[in-house]
Design a protein around this motif. Structure first.
Motif, PDB file in Angstrom:
ATOM      1  N   CYS A 108      -7.754  -1.048   1.928  1.00  0.00           N
ATOM      2  CA  CYS A 108      -6.604  -1.487   2.710  1.00  0.00           C
ATOM      3  C   CYS A 108      -7.005  -1.646   4.176  1.00  0.00           C
ATOM      4  O   CYS A 108      -7.674  -0.783   4.740  1.00  0.00           O
ATOM      5  CB  CYS A 108      -5.495  -0.450   2.589  1.00  0.00           C
TER       6      CYS A 108
ATOM      7  N   CYS B 241       0.843  -1.189   0.000  1.00  0.00           N
ATOM      8  CA  CYS B 241       0.000   0.000   0.000  1.00  0.00           C
ATOM      9  C   CYS B 241       0.883   1.246   0.000  1.00  0.00           C
ATOM     10  O   CYS B 241       1.829   1.343   0.782  1.00  0.00           O
ATOM     11  CB  CYS B 241      -0.878  -0.025   1.245  1.00  0.00           C
TER      12      CYS B 241
ATOM     13  N   GLY C 273      -4.978  -1.585   6.597  1.00  0.00           N
ATOM     14  CA  GLY C 273      -4.124  -0.733   7.409  1.00  0.00           C
ATOM     15  C   GLY C 273      -4.610   0.701   7.484  1.00  0.00           C
ATOM     16  O   GLY C 273      -4.648   1.305   8.556  1.00  0.00           O
ATOM     17  N   CYS C 274      -5.007   1.264   6.362  1.00  0.00           N
ATOM     18  CA  CYS C 274      -5.300   2.704   6.343  1.00  0.00           C
ATOM     19  C   CYS C 274      -6.657   3.033   5.733  1.00  0.00           C
ATOM     20  O   CYS C 274      -7.008   4.203   5.625  1.00  0.00           O
ATOM     21  CB  CYS C 274      -4.205   3.439   5.577  1.00  0.00           C
TER      22      CYS C 274
ATOM     23  N   GLN D 212       0.108   4.122   1.002  1.00  0.00           N
ATOM     24  CA  GLN D 212      -0.156   4.967   2.172  1.00  0.00           C
ATOM     25  C   GLN D 212       0.491   4.419   3.442  1.00  0.00           C
ATOM     26  O   GLN D 212       1.119   5.141   4.192  1.00  0.00           O
ATOM     27  CB  GLN D 212      -1.666   5.077   2.422  1.00  0.00           C
ATOM     28  N   CYS D 213       0.303   3.121   3.700  1.00  0.00           N
ATOM     29  CA  CYS D 213       0.724   2.583   4.993  1.00  0.00           C
ATOM     30  C   CYS D 213       1.722   1.441   4.873  1.00  0.00           C
ATOM     31  O   CYS D 213       2.122   0.859   5.870  1.00  0.00           O
ATOM     32  CB  CYS D 213      -0.487   2.135   5.800  1.00  0.00           C
TER      33      CYS D 213
HETATM   34 ZN   LIG Z   1      -2.805   1.093   3.472  1.00  0.00          ZN
END
Ligand SMILES: [Zn+2]
Length: 118
Positions: A75, A19, A77-78, A21-22
């Motif tokens: 995702c 990802c 995670g984020c 972002q994260c």
């Molecule tokens: Zn993410």
């Protein structure tokens, strides 16, 4: 050959897509079917499988290749939207996409296998 049948799918030492972002691992690069797909905003990758993702609501969506039943993929995670999952394709010629993921290229970072210093 069939990476899904392995008892212990290890990401360790394998090139992956993460990802953007994260940095959560999203898919093995080995699972890539095609890079020649269109995402919502740009290029998309068709993937056999994805991990660390959750799916949104199923809906019928008119795409370039006909109406598909898809669910957006986020995702874990984020919560960023990464692409979508093909539940069903109405057109026979598009059936091969069923059960596959379309991930937006710009949401992913390509990472090579980690190298350890011994
Ligand atoms: Zn993410």
């Amino acid at each position: 050959m069939d990476t899904k049948s392995q008892a212990t799918p290890m990401f360790y030492g394998h090139p992956v897509f993460s990802c953007s972002q994260c940095a959560a691992v999203i898919a093995l690069q080995d699972e890539l079917i095609s890079k020649a797909f269109s995402g919502r905003d740009g290029r998309g990758y068709l993937m056999h499988s994805a991990v660390n993702v959750k799916m949104g609501k199923r809906e019928d969506r008119p795409l370039l290749t006909g109406v598909h039943t898809v669910a957006d993929v986020y995702c874990m995670g984020c919560n960023d939207r990464l692409g979508w999952y093909y539940h069903k394709a109405s057109d026979q010629s598009q059936k091969y996409k069923e059960g596959k993921y379309l991930l937006e290229r710009e949401k992913l970072v390509k990472e090579n296998a980690w190298k350890l210093d011994e």
